[in-house]
Each structure stands twice: as C-alpha cells, then as structure tokens.
Design an enzyme around this catalytic site. Sequence first.
Site, mmCIF file in Angstrom:
data_model
loop_
_atom_site.group_PDB
_atom_site.id
_atom_site.type_symbol
_atom_site.label_atom_id
_atom_site.label_comp_id
_atom_site.label_asym_id
_atom_site.label_seq_id
_atom_site.Cartn_x
_atom_site.Cartn_y
_atom_site.Cartn_z
ATOM 1 N N ASP A 1 116.094 100.289 129.639
ATOM 2 C CA ASP A 1 115.067 101.323 129.827
ATOM 3 C C ASP A 1 114.933 101.808 131.271
ATOM 4 O O ASP A 1 114.959 102.990 131.526
ATOM 5 C CB ASP A 1 113.680 100.857 129.350
ATOM 6 C CG ASP A 1 113.546 100.968 127.848
ATOM 7 O OD1 ASP A 1 114.519 101.395 127.200
ATOM 8 O OD2 ASP A 1 112.481 100.620 127.329
ATOM 9 N N CYS B 1 121.577 106.937 105.572
ATOM 10 C CA CYS B 1 120.385 106.777 104.741
ATOM 11 C C CYS B 1 120.594 107.285 103.308
ATOM 12 O O CYS B 1 119.760 106.991 102.433
ATOM 13 C CB CYS B 1 119.230 107.563 105.346
ATOM 14 S SG CYS B 1 118.763 107.025 106.988
ATOM 15 N N CYS C 1 117.589 108.616 100.701
ATOM 16 C CA CYS C 1 116.290 107.995 101.021
ATOM 17 C C CYS C 1 115.519 108.851 102.026
ATOM 18 O O CYS C 1 116.106 109.445 102.924
ATOM 19 C CB CYS C 1 116.538 106.600 101.603
ATOM 20 S SG CYS C 1 115.018 105.763 102.113
ATOM 21 N N CYS D 1 110.765 106.838 105.129
ATOM 22 C CA CYS D 1 110.063 106.859 106.418
ATOM 23 C C CYS D 1 109.389 108.205 106.650
ATOM 24 O O CYS D 1 108.272 108.251 107.178
ATOM 25 C CB CYS D 1 111.024 106.520 107.557
ATOM 26 S SG CYS D 1 112.507 107.527 107.575
ATOM 27 N N CYS E 1 105.145 108.213 107.197
ATOM 28 C CA CYS E 1 104.528 108.390 108.524
ATOM 29 C C CYS E 1 103.173 109.084 108.366
ATOM 30 O O CYS E 1 103.109 110.228 107.916
ATOM 31 C CB CYS E 1 105.439 109.199 109.443
ATOM 32 S SG CYS E 1 104.673 109.461 111.060
ATOM 33 N N CYS F 1 103.489 110.863 117.246
ATOM 34 C CA CYS F 1 103.880 109.494 116.879
ATOM 35 C C CYS F 1 102.820 108.492 117.359
ATOM 36 O O CYS F 1 102.367 108.540 118.512
ATOM 37 C CB CYS F 1 105.235 109.188 117.513
ATOM 38 S SG CYS F 1 105.786 107.507 117.277
ATOM 39 N N CYS G 1 103.472 101.171 116.610
ATOM 40 C CA CYS G 1 103.468 101.337 115.153
ATOM 41 C C CYS G 1 104.848 100.954 114.632
ATOM 42 O O CYS G 1 105.851 101.194 115.303
ATOM 43 C CB CYS G 1 103.165 102.803 114.830
ATOM 44 S SG CYS G 1 103.353 103.234 113.084
ATOM 45 N N CYS H 1 107.484 103.352 110.090
ATOM 46 C CA CYS H 1 108.762 103.948 109.654
ATOM 47 C C CYS H 1 109.869 102.898 109.584
ATOM 48 O O CYS H 1 110.903 103.126 108.948
ATOM 49 C CB CYS H 1 109.155 105.127 110.543
ATOM 50 S SG CYS H 1 109.602 104.673 112.223
ATOM 51 N N CYS I 1 111.519 100.890 105.642
ATOM 52 C CA CYS I 1 112.972 101.104 105.541
ATOM 53 C C CYS I 1 113.615 99.986 104.714
ATOM 54 O O CYS I 1 113.429 98.808 105.003
ATOM 55 C CB CYS I 1 113.574 101.151 106.933
ATOM 56 S SG CYS I 1 115.351 101.394 106.889
HETATM 57 S S1 SF4 Z 1 113.450 104.539 105.428
HETATM 58 FE FE1 SF4 Z 1 115.360 103.823 106.450
HETATM 59 S S2 SF4 Z 1 117.003 104.296 105.004
HETATM 60 FE FE2 SF4 Z 1 115.198 105.482 104.336
HETATM 61 S S3 SF4 Z 1 115.428 107.478 105.350
HETATM 62 FE FE3 SF4 Z 1 114.180 106.241 106.720
HETATM 63 S S4 SF4 Z 1 115.600 105.294 108.136
HETATM 64 FE FE4 SF4 Z 1 116.838 106.053 106.411
#
Ligand code: SF4
Length: 359
Positions: free
Chosen positions: A135, A189, A192, A195, A199, A215, A242, A245, A249
């Site tokens: 960072d 992903c 899917c 997330c 949110c 965020c 947080c 998200c 997953c």
């Molecule tokens: S929850 Fe995970 S797998 Fe699903 S869209 Fe979001 S980052 Fe991708």
Amino acid sequence: MAWTLVSKPQTALTEWIKQYARALGFDLVGVAPAQSPPHADSFLLWLAHGYAGTMDYLERTAHLRINPAELLPDARSAVVVGLNYTPAELPETDYRIARYALGDDYHTVIREKLETLLGTIQSIEPSAHGRVCVDSAPVLERDLAMLAGLGWYGKNTCLINTRRGSYFFIGVLLLTLELEYDSPAQGGCGTCRLCLDACPTGALVEPYQLDARKCISYLTIELRDAIPQPYREPIGEWLFGCDICQEVCPFNRPRDYQPLRARPTHEPRLQPRPLPQLTEILQMSESEFAERFRGSAVKRAKWRGLVRNALIVAGNKHDPTLRPLVERFLHHEDALLREAAAWALEKLTPATEVKQHNQ
Ligand code: SF4
C-alpha cells in the site's frame, strides 16, 4: 528446511524464493514481470469518473501506481505474495468490523516478512536491489497479483483465488533480478451477481466497477466528513469497513464450495484482538482510542471517525438504552459528532415520544 546461501540459476532461484516465502508464512506466492499493470487505463478512467471520492492520494500517486520502474529503477520481477486474514471464528461484538482489521495492522506484518525475504535474497545475490510494496509504496498490487497467478478479478473488484477465495492480503516485492514468471490466473464469476445484489449502498455500480463514494468501507474509514444521509441506514452495524460483497461470494463460503473455500489465517499477529463493546467506544477518549488501537488498522479511521461511525451504528441498533451515551454528543464541540448524535437520537426515539413532543 535448510536455506543454502549460494548463488543459483534463474529457475532454482525462483523456486527457492517461493519456498522461502511460504516458509515465512505466506499462503500464496507467484512471480510476475515488473511491468505497467494491464488495468492501468481502467484505473485512470476510474479516477476520472471521480469514483475515488476524497482519496486524493490515489490521484497524486497514480503515476507511481502504473509504473513500477518509478518505484525501483531497473525492476524486472515482482514477487507477489498472499496472506490469508480471515479468522476461524468471528469475535462476538455488538457491531461489525471488516475481517482484515481484526488482527494487527497488516502493513507491518507483511512488510516485516517481505523485508526478511529481500534481505535473504540479497545474501544470495548481493547485486540484487529490491523494494517492498504494501500500500505505502503504491503499485497496483492486484494487477501484479493477477499476472503472478494469485487470482482473477471478481465482479466485486476483489482478487479471487479459485481455491482460497478473496480473504487475503497482497504484498509485492519488486526486484531487479530476472526470475521465471508464472502464468496469469484464469477464472471468473460466470453468471453470478450475488455481490452486486447484496451491496446495501449500491456501490458496485456495474460488474467490476466500484464507486468508492458509496462503499461502506470508504464511508467508515476514508471519509473524514459527515456520512451522507442516504447511506446511514444501509450501513447497519458496520463500524469499520465492510465484508458484505465478500461474504456472499460463493468462493468464500465453505458450505457451497467444499473444498473451494477461504481458509483461516495461521498468522498469529492476524488473530482477532480483544474488541471494545459499542458502549465503550462511545465513552472512549482520544488517548484511550490511541492506546486501544495501537498497531491496528482501525486507527486509520481516527478517534473522530470511529465515534462518528459508532453513533451511526447506535442509531441503527434502535436500542433505547444507548440514548444517554448518544445524548452526551449533542453538545460536543465538534459539529460532525453533534450532527451524527442528533441523527442517531432520532432513530432511538420511539415514534410515540416524537409525536408527544410535537403536540
Ligand atoms: S459474489 Fe463472487 S462470484 Fe459472484 S459475482 Fe460477486 S465476486 Fe463474482
């Protein structure tokens, strides 16, 4: 394991560095060319959209982030490491805190390990120069991590390792040595979008695009001003950062994807520290805050920011026993805290009482 201090050919040296990094406790290690990150343009576009909010330092250091050679002249290789941070069990608290901030400050933990790695490499290859980046020496770590095979980008903008999920820190050691490079990570992903739907503030404005200004991590850690009204209730009980998200997953959820899952950290310094209750935070002085969170990532929010967040969380808990502690801030010298307290008090006041008051 015996660590032999003799100069090694490229392949053997690369393998040796990886094994040594694992022996230092890193869960993931790969090597990428120290090149301009492939998503440099996307990063600049993201800044141009204003998605970074008040994080001006990202703009100021953009040229360094997209050019590792500015950090280390003649950089050839980036040794990229991953360190799991999720604990086996979440501590019991009356608020939520991002998992990465539960233990000691990761900057210190990773920096020390990478400096040990650099020192040992230089004892074998004295001509090698290196620079540790966590960072503070701004490289687009995630891009280099992707190139080094550690993971791929999820729609939540986190780097995801198919077998390990996304609860890991990334550190980079730039080296002037030519090493053998890994292949970029493959994965994705698919259809899917858990997330994006989960949110609560709509910060994932589209797949792979995070508007930091919305965020909860940004609002509770980086923002120094008042948290905008529309986001206060959605923040819920998140006091610092947080994980929503990431928690939704599938790659982080053991039940769905055994054995594809996030694994608990083995690093002693990343184990959860004892945490104060919300009522303690609402009564904490600045010096008590400094003492309590010394060596913790939580100190980044500063006392004022954490108390502001605690007032928002108090309001969202709808627990009338918190009222006396909240009321103490109504006459605080800091307008930010006065205003947050007034908002919280309104949430803690039963509707019938408000009605009586207005009659
Ligand atoms: S929850 Fe995970 S797998 Fe699903 S869209 Fe979001 S980052 Fe991708």
